[in-house]
Design a protein around this motif. Sequence first.
Motif, short mmCIF file in Angstrom:
data_model
loop_
_atom_site.label_atom_id
_atom_site.label_comp_id
_atom_site.label_asym_id
_atom_site.label_seq_id
_atom_site.Cartn_x
_atom_site.Cartn_y
_atom_site.Cartn_z
N THR A 40 27.15 51.94 10.22
CA THR A 40 26.34 50.73 10.13
C THR A 40 27.06 49.72 9.25
O THR A 40 28.21 49.91 8.86
N THR A 41 26.41 48.62 8.95
CA THR A 41 26.95 47.61 8.05
C THR A 41 25.88 47.25 7.03
O THR A 41 24.69 47.53 7.22
N ALA A 42 26.31 46.61 5.95
CA ALA A 42 25.36 46.17 4.94
C ALA A 42 24.37 45.18 5.52
O ALA A 42 23.17 45.23 5.21
N ALA A 43 24.85 44.28 6.37
CA ALA A 43 23.96 43.28 6.97
C ALA A 43 22.91 43.92 7.86
O ALA A 43 21.74 43.51 7.86
N GLU A 44 23.31 44.93 8.62
CA GLU A 44 22.34 45.63 9.47
C GLU A 44 21.31 46.37 8.63
O GLU A 44 20.12 46.41 8.98
N PHE A 45 21.75 46.95 7.53
CA PHE A 45 20.83 47.64 6.63
C PHE A 45 19.81 46.66 6.06
O PHE A 45 18.61 46.93 6.04
N GLN A 46 20.28 45.51 5.62
CA GLN A 46 19.39 44.50 5.06
C GLN A 46 18.35 44.05 6.08
O GLN A 46 17.15 43.98 5.78
N LYS A 47 18.79 43.79 7.28
CA LYS A 47 17.87 43.33 8.33
C LYS A 47 16.83 44.40 8.66
O LYS A 47 15.66 44.09 8.91
N SER A 70 8.51 50.89 10.52
CA SER A 70 9.00 50.95 11.90
C SER A 70 10.49 51.28 11.85
O SER A 70 11.15 50.99 10.85
N PRO A 71 11.03 51.91 12.91
CA PRO A 71 12.45 52.27 12.90
C PRO A 71 13.32 51.01 12.86
O PRO A 71 12.87 49.94 13.26
N PRO A 72 14.57 51.17 12.38
CA PRO A 72 15.23 52.40 11.92
C PRO A 72 14.89 52.72 10.47
O PRO A 72 14.32 51.89 9.76
N HIS A 73 15.27 53.92 10.06
CA HIS A 73 14.99 54.40 8.72
C HIS A 73 16.31 54.62 7.98
O HIS A 73 17.35 54.87 8.59
N ALA A 74 16.27 54.55 6.65
CA ALA A 74 17.48 54.72 5.84
C ALA A 74 17.67 56.18 5.47
O ALA A 74 16.79 56.79 4.85
N VAL A 75 18.80 56.75 5.86
CA VAL A 75 19.16 58.13 5.50
C VAL A 75 20.40 58.06 4.63
O VAL A 75 21.40 57.44 5.01
N LEU A 136 21.57 54.09 9.05
CA LEU A 136 20.28 53.83 9.69
C LEU A 136 20.10 54.81 10.83
O LEU A 136 21.03 55.04 11.62
N VAL A 137 18.92 55.39 10.93
CA VAL A 137 18.60 56.33 12.01
C VAL A 137 17.42 55.75 12.78
O VAL A 137 16.34 55.54 12.22
N ASP A 138 17.65 55.47 14.05
CA ASP A 138 16.64 54.82 14.90
C ASP A 138 15.86 55.87 15.67
O ASP A 138 16.29 56.35 16.72
N CYS A 139 14.72 56.26 15.13
CA CYS A 139 13.89 57.29 15.74
C CYS A 139 12.52 57.24 15.07
O CYS A 139 12.34 56.59 14.04
N GLU A 142 8.85 60.85 11.90
CA GLU A 142 8.62 62.29 11.82
C GLU A 142 9.72 63.10 12.51
O GLU A 142 9.74 64.33 12.44
N GLU A 143 10.66 62.42 13.16
CA GLU A 143 11.73 63.12 13.88
C GLU A 143 13.11 62.91 13.25
O GLU A 143 14.12 63.25 13.86
N ILE A 144 13.17 62.38 12.05
CA ILE A 144 14.45 62.09 11.41
C ILE A 144 15.35 63.33 11.37
O ILE A 144 16.56 63.25 11.60
N ARG A 145 14.78 64.50 11.11
CA ARG A 145 15.60 65.70 10.98
C ARG A 145 16.13 66.21 12.31
O ARG A 145 16.99 67.10 12.34
N LYS A 146 15.67 65.63 13.40
CA LYS A 146 16.16 66.03 14.72
C LYS A 146 17.38 65.20 15.14
O LYS A 146 17.94 65.42 16.21
N TYR A 147 17.79 64.28 14.30
CA TYR A 147 18.90 63.38 14.61
C TYR A 147 20.05 63.61 13.64
O TYR A 147 19.86 64.14 12.54
#
Length: 375
Positions: A40-47, A70-75, A136-139, A142-147
Amino acid sequence: MPELAEVSRIVHFLRQHLVGKTLSKVSVQNDDIIYGKAGTTAAEFQKAMEGKKVVGAGQQGKYFWLAMSSPPHAVMHFGMAGWLKIRNADTYYYRTDKPEDKEWPPKYWKFLLETDEDPKTEAAFVDFRRLGRIRLVDCPAEEIRKYSPLKENGPDPVADKDIVTEEWLAKKLRSKKVPVKALLLDQANISGIGNWMGDEILYHAKIHPEQYSNTLNDDQIKELHSALHYVCSTSVDLLADSEKFPADWLFKHRWSKGKKNASCMLPNGEKITFLTVGGRTSAVVPSVQKKTGSVAKDISSDDVSNAPSKSKRKRAPAIKEESEPDTSEEDAKPKKTEPKRQNRKSIKTEDEDEAKTKPVEAEPSNRRRSSRLRK
């Protein structure tokens, strides 16, 4: 490197200070390693983060995450020296008394979070060595651990107690011929165990770290399973506060390695020696941890006398040793070892590769920056 217990500490503070609050402002600094190597990028994380509500925080081993409205989530992963600071909160697990450590924003920050409440909560991810990872994980939350990267890693011994059973552990140990310490450190097998936790577990189980995993008998496996859950659960329950660790833990006495005139022994007089297993320096009490089966190699006195010294970390009431095996997608896969080649490491880490090839930022001068809890 922060291990399962230390990461659990920060998740505790995230739940206490950020969960349930909306991020009104997210500031970032571009970093092609910390963000880029995670895709990812810093800009994408910020958005992705700004304007959203933090609805949860979780952990699997050395990874942790913020679940958003709402997705994505920060891992995230701290690497060898990363951490997450919360302004005016005691998130750290070692003493820091430098004036610059009180500054805000802190040095070497990668992102800053501010909530919309009054007074606002402020948090910062810091990492001067740039070996941490922010992705960023787009899911669904509750399914973060499946990715990826979590799905490539083994179960968490605290979060997944129903999976890490004695039968599961026996099958895992007997399916491989590697030093038992190396098996514990491989995040593809079990998530979250690093160097100090691995040593503590094996000490309580009375198992020598070099003994091949497939040579342990039923009684040893039972003891290892018990010690695994005891050390992990106790250290997590105590929020990685080493001052509160039981007095009989090896942890309390293992940090004198290589120090002049220091005594490498337990209070009862039992000697502590140091050797390398799976590329990691291990603290061992030979009188307790006997070799009952074939081992990767025999240690000599050189392993003790030539061991490098390490700085001592202290836990302040108001606040890796060597690098631990990281758990990126690349190194989460099971590793093959060749026992006859003594110099071959059984685990290769993303952190170690980065540290060798990219001396990217200078470490702050005159600062104790240990990555291990010490008394």
